[in-house]
Design a protein around this motif. Structure first.
Motif, PDB file in Angstrom:
ATOM      1  N   ALA A  17      -9.743 -11.211  -2.135  1.00 58.85           N
ATOM      2  CA  ALA A  17      -8.472 -10.952  -2.225  1.00 58.85           C
ATOM      3  C   ALA A  17      -7.320 -11.050  -1.732  1.00 58.85           C
ATOM      4  O   ALA A  17      -6.299 -10.670  -2.716  1.00 58.85           O
ATOM      5  N   THR A  73     -11.628 -13.835   5.205  1.00 57.09           N
ATOM      6  CA  THR A  73     -11.503 -12.962   4.271  1.00 57.09           C
ATOM      7  C   THR A  73     -12.128 -13.145   3.399  1.00 57.09           C
ATOM      8  O   THR A  73     -13.063 -13.845   2.639  1.00 57.09           O
ATOM      9  N   PHE A  74     -11.720 -11.764   2.765  1.00 57.70           N
ATOM     10  CA  PHE A  74     -12.347 -11.350   1.216  1.00 57.70           C
ATOM     11  C   PHE A  74     -10.924 -12.496   0.041  1.00 57.70           C
ATOM     12  O   PHE A  74     -10.054 -12.524   0.799  1.00 57.70           O
TER      13      PHE A  74
END
Ligand SMILES: Cc1ncc(COP(=O)(O)O)c(C=O)c1O
Length: 369
Positions: free
Chosen positions: A88, A85-86
């Motif tokens: 963040a 995932t990213f």
């Protein structure tokens, strides 16, 4: 020919009159923060997703972090997150003092599923954050059932999937809380930073409204330790215009994805993205996989086609999260070596899409084993 990855200026030009009118409306109103434009956008977006409340915040990272805060998650707690995932998604967990526990994507998918989550549960697990990666919904109903069975909070990271469906239900309607980013490049993007948290729970919505505004919903009445993370009136006014175009933009993205699938099928060495049964993606990204990824990317760049890699490493491949790295090679590691995002967006013309397809086909013809 030049094919940019995404043309955000075209989005403005397409509806310049409406954006300019929204700008003048806000400038004439004299309200910049927590005013009627935000209320209108929150109501419209909540209704679009099938939720009772939307609470606008400063960005997607804050949306995730505040969703965890109002769920009472903190030090000593574990939160299950995708490995792929990213960053963040993980940072939000880390910033609450909790521990991110990675789960690998399901085979043939870029998303995590209930089996992987089940295997990662421990006595300290408090929440699960699935990410609807690249615009494809994760299996919301199955994850909801699993979280209900184990008394866990389900928080969607819906940053990349505004409008996507699983069955009849929209992303943004699963679990207790849903976190959105409206970063400009998202399917529903602002002209700056913005985000929102959605929920059906009145108490959580109230807590979120406090959290984003110094722990206060009435001036100088501070009832909790909050922060400053608000979605301003200008962004809210522009987001109303973007929201009115979201379905049309997603439909065009879908046409582009269909064209890619038609013209790039059966190329030995190239794997096209798969759509799970029951899922209706919004093609935030069109991500192919190729062992010769780096050579393909160079070839396309030499022909004016801009591509990106989402992402070059699993999150535990980055220094700040190196302690979470498994010792053996993972599915995420392999994905990260092979993924390539082709140009995608509502403003790609058929001619540009065909040009990209031809350039990709030529690469595989020139590199036949
Ligand atoms: C999956 C995911 N989660 C969270 C975020 C964070 O959003 P923001 O950049 O608005 O903080 C992003 C995008 O940037 C994202 O792609």
């Amino acid at each position: 020919m030049q094919v940019p990855f995404l043309d955000l200026q075209a989005l403005y030009r397409e509806d310049a009159e409406a954006y300019d009118a929204a700008y003048h409306r806000v400038m004439d109103s004299g309200r910049w923060i927590l005013g009627p434009e935000l209320s209108r956008f929150e109501a419209a977006f909540a209704s679009y997703c099938g939720r009772r409340h939307a609470v606008g915040v400063g960005n997607g990272l804050e949306a995730l972090r505040l969703a965890l805060v109002v769920s009472g998650i903190g030090p000593g707690d574990e939160v299950i997150v995708p490995a792929h995932t990213f960053i963040a998604t993980w940072l939000a967990v880390q910033q609450c003092g909790a521990t991110p526990v990675p789960v690998e994507p399901d085979a043939g998918s870029f998303n995590i599923g209930p089996e992987g989550v089940k295997a990662a549960l421990s006595a300290r697990t408090r929440a699960v954050i699935p990410v609807h990666l690249y615009g494809h919904a994760a299996n919301g109903p199955a994850l909801e059932a699993l979280c209900a069975e184990h008394g866990l909070v389900l928080i969607e990271d819906a940053a990349q999937a505004q409008g996507a469906l699983w069955g009849e239900r929209r992303v943004g309607s699963f679990g207790q809380l849903s976190a959105f980013s409206f970063y400009p490049g998202k399917n529903l993007g602002a002209f700056g930073d913005a985000g929102a948290v959605l929920t059906d729970d009145d108490g959580l919505a109230h807590a979120l409204r406090q959290q984003r505004n110094y722990g206060s919903t009435h001036r100088y009445a501070h009832e909790s330790l909050g922060t400053n993370s608000r979605l301003d009136e200008l962004q809210a006014a522009w987001l109303q215009v973007r929201l009115s175009k979201l379905d049309a933009h997603n439909a065009r993205r879908s046409e582009v994805a269909t064209q890619y699938a038609q013209h790039l099928t059966h190329l030995p060495g190239l794997h096209l993205p798969q759509t799970a049964p029951g899922s209706q993606p919004v093609w935030h990204l069109y991500v192919v996989q190729a062992e010769a990824r780096d050579a393909l990317q160079r070839w396309l760049a030499e022909r004016g086609v801009e591509t990106l890699v989402h992402y070059p490493k699993a999150v535990y491949g980055f220094e700040p999260f190196a302690a979470h790295r498994p010792t053996a090679q993972t599915r995420s590691d392999q994905i990260c070596e092979q993924v390539l995002s082709l140009p995608m967006g509502p403003h790609l013309s058929d001619v540009q899409v065909m040009y990209v397809c031809e350039a990709v086909r030529n690469f595989f013809e020139a590199h036949r084993p």
